[in-house]
Design a protein around this motif. Structure first.
Motif, short mmCIF file in Angstrom:
data_model
loop_
_atom_site.label_atom_id
_atom_site.label_comp_id
_atom_site.label_asym_id
_atom_site.label_seq_id
_atom_site.Cartn_x
_atom_site.Cartn_y
_atom_site.Cartn_z
N ALA A 17 0.47 -1.23 -0.38
CA ALA A 17 -0.15 -0.01 -0.21
C ALA A 17 0.87 1.30 0.16
CB ALA A 17 -0.64 -0.38 0.93
N ALA A 18 2.07 1.20 0.74
CA ALA A 18 2.88 2.49 0.57
C ALA A 18 2.95 2.39 -0.49
CB ALA A 18 4.06 2.40 1.46
N ASP A 19 3.79 1.70 -1.19
CA ASP A 19 4.70 1.78 -2.92
C ASP A 19 3.29 2.77 -4.08
OD1 ASP A 19 6.70 0.86 -2.28
OD2 ASP A 19 6.36 -1.57 -2.55
N THR A 20 2.24 2.36 -3.48
CA THR A 20 0.80 2.86 -4.41
C THR A 20 0.87 4.00 -3.68
OG1 THR A 20 0.63 -0.34 -5.18
CG2 THR A 20 -1.47 1.73 -5.27
N ALA A 21 0.71 4.50 -2.58
CA ALA A 21 0.31 5.45 -2.15
C ALA A 21 1.76 6.61 -2.72
CB ALA A 21 0.34 5.59 -0.95
N ARG A 22 2.80 6.64 -2.45
CA ARG A 22 3.86 6.96 -3.19
C ARG A 22 3.94 6.96 -4.96
NH1 ARG A 22 6.47 4.42 0.54
NH2 ARG A 22 7.40 3.13 -1.36
N ALA A 23 3.00 6.01 -5.49
CA ALA A 23 3.73 6.30 -6.95
C ALA A 23 1.72 7.72 -7.20
CB ALA A 23 2.65 4.97 -7.39
N ARG A 24 0.81 7.03 -6.59
CA ARG A 24 -0.62 7.89 -6.85
C ARG A 24 -0.07 9.01 -6.23
NH1 ARG A 24 -3.68 3.32 -5.39
NH2 ARG A 24 -4.74 3.04 -7.00
N ALA A 25 1.14 9.29 -5.38
CA ALA A 25 1.30 10.79 -5.54
C ALA A 25 2.33 11.42 -6.32
CB ALA A 25 1.67 11.27 -3.79
N ARG A 26 2.32 10.59 -7.37
CA ARG A 26 3.90 11.22 -8.17
C ARG A 26 2.66 11.83 -9.40
NH1 ARG A 26 6.93 7.42 -6.56
NH2 ARG A 26 8.87 8.10 -5.08
N VAL A 27 1.66 10.83 -9.38
CA VAL A 27 0.70 11.31 -10.57
C VAL A 27 -1.04 11.76 -10.93
CG1 VAL A 27 -0.77 9.20 -12.37
CG2 VAL A 27 1.62 8.93 -11.32
N ALA A 28 -1.08 12.42 -9.33
CA ALA A 28 -2.31 12.48 -8.88
C ALA A 28 -2.05 14.40 -9.64
CB ALA A 28 -2.65 13.24 -7.85
N GLY A 29 -2.80 14.15 -10.60
CA GLY A 29 -3.55 15.69 -10.65
C GLY A 29 -2.86 16.25 -12.48
N GLN A 30 -1.95 15.03 -13.10
CA GLN A 30 -0.70 15.06 -13.56
C GLN A 30 -1.38 14.82 -15.16
OE1 GLN A 30 2.39 15.82 -14.01
NE2 GLN A 30 2.93 16.08 -11.72
N ASP A 31 -1.19 15.50 -16.07
CA ASP A 31 -1.89 15.85 -17.55
C ASP A 31 -1.75 14.05 -18.06
OD1 ASP A 31 0.46 16.47 -18.33
OD2 ASP A 31 -0.44 18.41 -19.33
N TRP A 32 -1.65 14.02 -19.80
CA TRP A 32 -0.60 13.08 -20.30
C TRP A 32 0.70 13.26 -20.43
CZ3 TRP A 32 -3.36 8.99 -22.66
CH2 TRP A 32 -5.16 9.37 -23.06
N ARG A 33 1.08 14.12 -20.91
CA ARG A 33 2.42 14.19 -20.62
C ARG A 33 2.88 14.21 -19.66
NH1 ARG A 33 3.51 19.98 -23.74
NH2 ARG A 33 1.05 20.07 -23.42
N GLY A 34 2.79 14.84 -18.06
CA GLY A 34 3.34 14.57 -16.82
C GLY A 34 3.28 12.51 -16.16
N THR A 35 2.32 12.20 -16.27
CA THR A 35 1.89 10.71 -16.08
C THR A 35 3.64 10.42 -17.30
OG1 THR A 35 -0.38 11.01 -16.85
CG2 THR A 35 0.19 8.68 -16.48
N HIS A 36 3.51 10.43 -18.60
CA HIS A 36 3.95 9.20 -19.31
C HIS A 36 5.73 10.55 -18.61
CE1 HIS A 36 6.94 9.15 -22.85
NE2 HIS A 36 6.29 8.50 -22.74
N LEU A 37 5.83 11.22 -18.10
CA LEU A 37 7.05 12.12 -17.66
C LEU A 37 7.36 11.40 -16.33
CD1 LEU A 37 9.73 13.89 -17.49
CD2 LEU A 37 7.70 15.48 -16.33
N VAL A 38 6.00 10.22 -15.51
CA VAL A 38 6.73 10.41 -14.57
C VAL A 38 6.44 8.42 -14.41
CG1 VAL A 38 5.68 8.63 -12.26
CG2 VAL A 38 4.94 11.20 -12.65
N ALA A 39 6.09 7.99 -15.64
CA ALA A 39 6.60 7.12 -15.86
C ALA A 39 8.27 6.92 -16.24
CB ALA A 39 5.54 6.19 -17.56
N SER A 40 8.35 6.92 -17.81
CA SER A 40 9.81 7.34 -18.19
C SER A 40 10.48 7.64 -16.89
CB SER A 40 9.23 8.39 -19.60
OG SER A 40 9.14 9.73 -19.28
N SER A 41 10.41 8.46 -16.16
CA SER A 41 11.67 9.14 -15.29
C SER A 41 11.79 7.96 -14.39
CB SER A 41 10.69 10.07 -14.05
OG SER A 41 10.88 11.40 -15.31
#
Length: 100
Positions: A17-41
């Motif tokens: 749950a902690a791993d998923t929560a950290r990932a959700r915090a990074r992705v929350a509110g991101q648009d297409w480019r921001g979400t892609h940036l999180v994944a590629s980073s």
């Protein structure tokens, strides 16, 4: 033929749950480019560490942590891309109705 034991167990690489929560915090509110940036980073940052950990003796736990992180980010990004696609589909449908 010799059997090769797995390097990891499912429990070692399944995000908690902690791993998923950290990932959700990074992705929350991101648009297409921001979400892609999180994944590629995540890939750019974690893959070198994962490769190094897989080649060093006794670093299975480190490698498992990198894999857990990558799995969590991938799942959360996939969820976010699905949400963004649903929003886009709804906007397109609304635009079509206005055009009729």
């Amino acid at each position: 033929m010799n059997r090769i034991d797995p390097l990891f167990t499912a429990d070692q690489i399944e995000p908690n749950a902690a791993d998923t929560a950290r990932a959700r915090a990074r992705v929350a509110g991101q648009d297409w480019r921001g979400t892609h940036l999180v994944a590629s980073s995540a890939l750019c940052v974690r893959m070198p560490g994962l490769m190094a950990a897989l080649t060093m003796p006794g670093s299975v736990d480190i490698a498992a942590g990198h894999i857990r992180h990558l799995i969590a980010v991938a799942r959360v990004c996939d969820e976010r891309f699905t949400e963004l696609q649903a929003d886009l589909d709804a906007q397109m449908a609304a635009a079509r109705k206005e055009g009729e």
